[in-house]
Design an enzyme around this catalytic site. Structure first.
Site, PDB file in Angstrom:
ATOM      1  N   HIS A 112       0.604  -0.959  -0.220  1.00  0.00           N
ATOM      2  CA  HIS A 112       0.003  -0.133   0.073  1.00  0.00           C
ATOM      3  C   HIS A 112       0.973   1.102  -0.010  1.00  0.00           C
ATOM      4  O   HIS A 112       2.056   0.611   0.435  1.00  0.00           O
ATOM      5  CB  HIS A 112      -0.833  -0.533   0.914  1.00  0.00           C
ATOM      6  CG  HIS A 112      -0.360  -0.070   2.930  1.00  0.00           C
ATOM      7  ND1 HIS A 112       0.055  -1.604   3.015  1.00  0.00           N
ATOM      8  CD2 HIS A 112      -0.274   0.583   3.584  1.00  0.00           C
ATOM      9  CE1 HIS A 112       0.455  -1.284   4.337  1.00  0.00           C
ATOM     10  NE2 HIS A 112       0.384  -0.211   4.338  1.00  0.00           N
ATOM     11  N   HIS A 129       1.232   5.281   0.653  1.00  0.00           N
ATOM     12  CA  HIS A 129      -0.438   6.120   1.829  1.00  0.00           C
ATOM     13  C   HIS A 129       0.367   7.737   1.336  1.00  0.00           C
ATOM     14  O   HIS A 129       1.343   7.638   0.572  1.00  0.00           O
ATOM     15  CB  HIS A 129       0.682   5.990   2.890  1.00  0.00           C
ATOM     16  CG  HIS A 129       0.718   5.658   4.093  1.00  0.00           C
ATOM     17  ND1 HIS A 129      -0.078   5.072   5.295  1.00  0.00           N
ATOM     18  CD2 HIS A 129       1.776   3.760   4.149  1.00  0.00           C
ATOM     19  CE1 HIS A 129       0.317   4.227   6.091  1.00  0.00           C
ATOM     20  NE2 HIS A 129       1.421   3.462   5.538  1.00  0.00           N
TER      21      HIS A 129
HETATM   22  P1  AMP Z   1       1.978   0.614   7.168  1.00  0.00           P
HETATM   23  O1  AMP Z   1       1.995   0.726   8.629  1.00  0.00           O
HETATM   24  O2  AMP Z   1       3.097   0.929   5.808  1.00  0.00           O
HETATM   25  O3  AMP Z   1       1.818  -1.527   7.220  1.00  0.00           O
HETATM   26  O4  AMP Z   1       0.234   0.823   7.546  1.00  0.00           O
HETATM   27  C1  AMP Z   1      -1.248   0.400   7.828  1.00  0.00           C
HETATM   28  C2  AMP Z   1      -1.803   1.342   7.759  1.00  0.00           C
HETATM   29  O5  AMP Z   1      -3.795   0.125   7.085  1.00  0.00           O
HETATM   30  C3  AMP Z   1      -1.774   1.927   9.193  1.00  0.00           C
HETATM   31  O6  AMP Z   1      -2.208   3.401   8.365  1.00  0.00           O
HETATM   32  C4  AMP Z   1      -3.468   1.947   9.410  1.00  0.00           C
HETATM   33  O7  AMP Z   1      -3.471   2.763  10.294  1.00  0.00           O
HETATM   34  C5  AMP Z   1      -4.292   1.572   7.798  1.00  0.00           C
HETATM   35  N1  AMP Z   1      -4.754   0.040   8.205  1.00  0.00           N
HETATM   36  C6  AMP Z   1      -5.081  -1.068   8.967  1.00  0.00           C
HETATM   37  N2  AMP Z   1      -6.315  -1.091   8.914  1.00  0.00           N
HETATM   38  C7  AMP Z   1      -7.328  -0.381   8.160  1.00  0.00           C
HETATM   39  C8  AMP Z   1      -8.791  -0.806   7.622  1.00  0.00           C
HETATM   40  N3  AMP Z   1      -8.999  -2.053   7.915  1.00  0.00           N
HETATM   41  N4  AMP Z   1      -8.630   0.113   6.327  1.00  0.00           N
HETATM   42  C9  AMP Z   1      -8.506   1.433   6.698  1.00  0.00           C
HETATM   43  N5  AMP Z   1      -6.573   1.614   7.235  1.00  0.00           N
HETATM   44  C10 AMP Z   1      -6.545   0.357   7.775  1.00  0.00           C
END
Ligand code: AMP
Ligand code: ZN
Length: 138
Positions: free
Chosen positions: A101, A103
């Site tokens: 993903h 950001h």
């Molecule tokens: P990372 O730390 O780069 O793996 O980012 C994961 C991101 O996903 C974090 O910013 C979380 O807040 C976000 N996240 C986790 N679960 C969900 C979800 N179900 N819907 C939207 N965002 C999520």
């Protein structure tokens, strides 16, 4: 391929609802549930790739083109003053969901949204050594 137990596969493919900003046949862009700033969003490929090492080149290229489009639209719509693209790979780098993903983080004056690194130190010799090590791996 989708991964059966992957939450971002399910969100990207609409099996779990999300607040969607954009969708096409390859990607869904959703609002992050724990935003760093107002409008913090995530670009999710609809296919499962764990990280930057695994993602297919076509998805990687199109994710960046989509990031450009989203950054422009979000900056305009939300009145942002700047924008960060952040992409974490591996636990040690802060990755918590192991589906690639990107950001999208709109930035606003004085939002203190992200903590950046303290600049370290290097030497010309060390920089040359690093450049040589990487060149060998390319
Ligand atoms: P990372 O730390 O780069 O793996 O980012 C994961 C991101 O996903 C974090 O910013 C979380 O807040 C976000 N996240 C986790 N679960 C969900 C979800 N179900 N819907 C939207 N965002 C999520
Ligand atoms: Zn997945």
């Amino acid at each position: 391929m989708k991964k059966a137990d992957c939450i971002f596969c399910k969100i990207a493919n609409g099996e779990i609802p999300s607040t969607t900003l954009y969708e096409d046949d390859m990607f869904r862009v959703i609002l992050d549930l724990g935003p760093a700033s107002r409008g913090h969003a995530l670009i999710l490929p609809k296919e499962h790739f764990a990280n930057i090492y695994e993602i297919e080149e076509e998805y990687a290229a199109k994710a960046m083109i989509l990031a450009k489009k989203m950054a422009a639209a979000m900056t305009k719509a939300l009145g942002a003053d700047g924008f960060n693209l952040v992409q974490n790979n591996g636990e040690v780098a802060g990755q918590t969901v192991f589906h690639f993903h990107l950001h999208l983080i709109p930035r606003y004056e004085n939002d203190n949204a992200l903590v950046f690194w303290e600049p370290g130190e290097s030497t010309p010799e060390e920089m040359e050594k690093i450049a040589g090590e990487v060149a060998k791996a390319l």
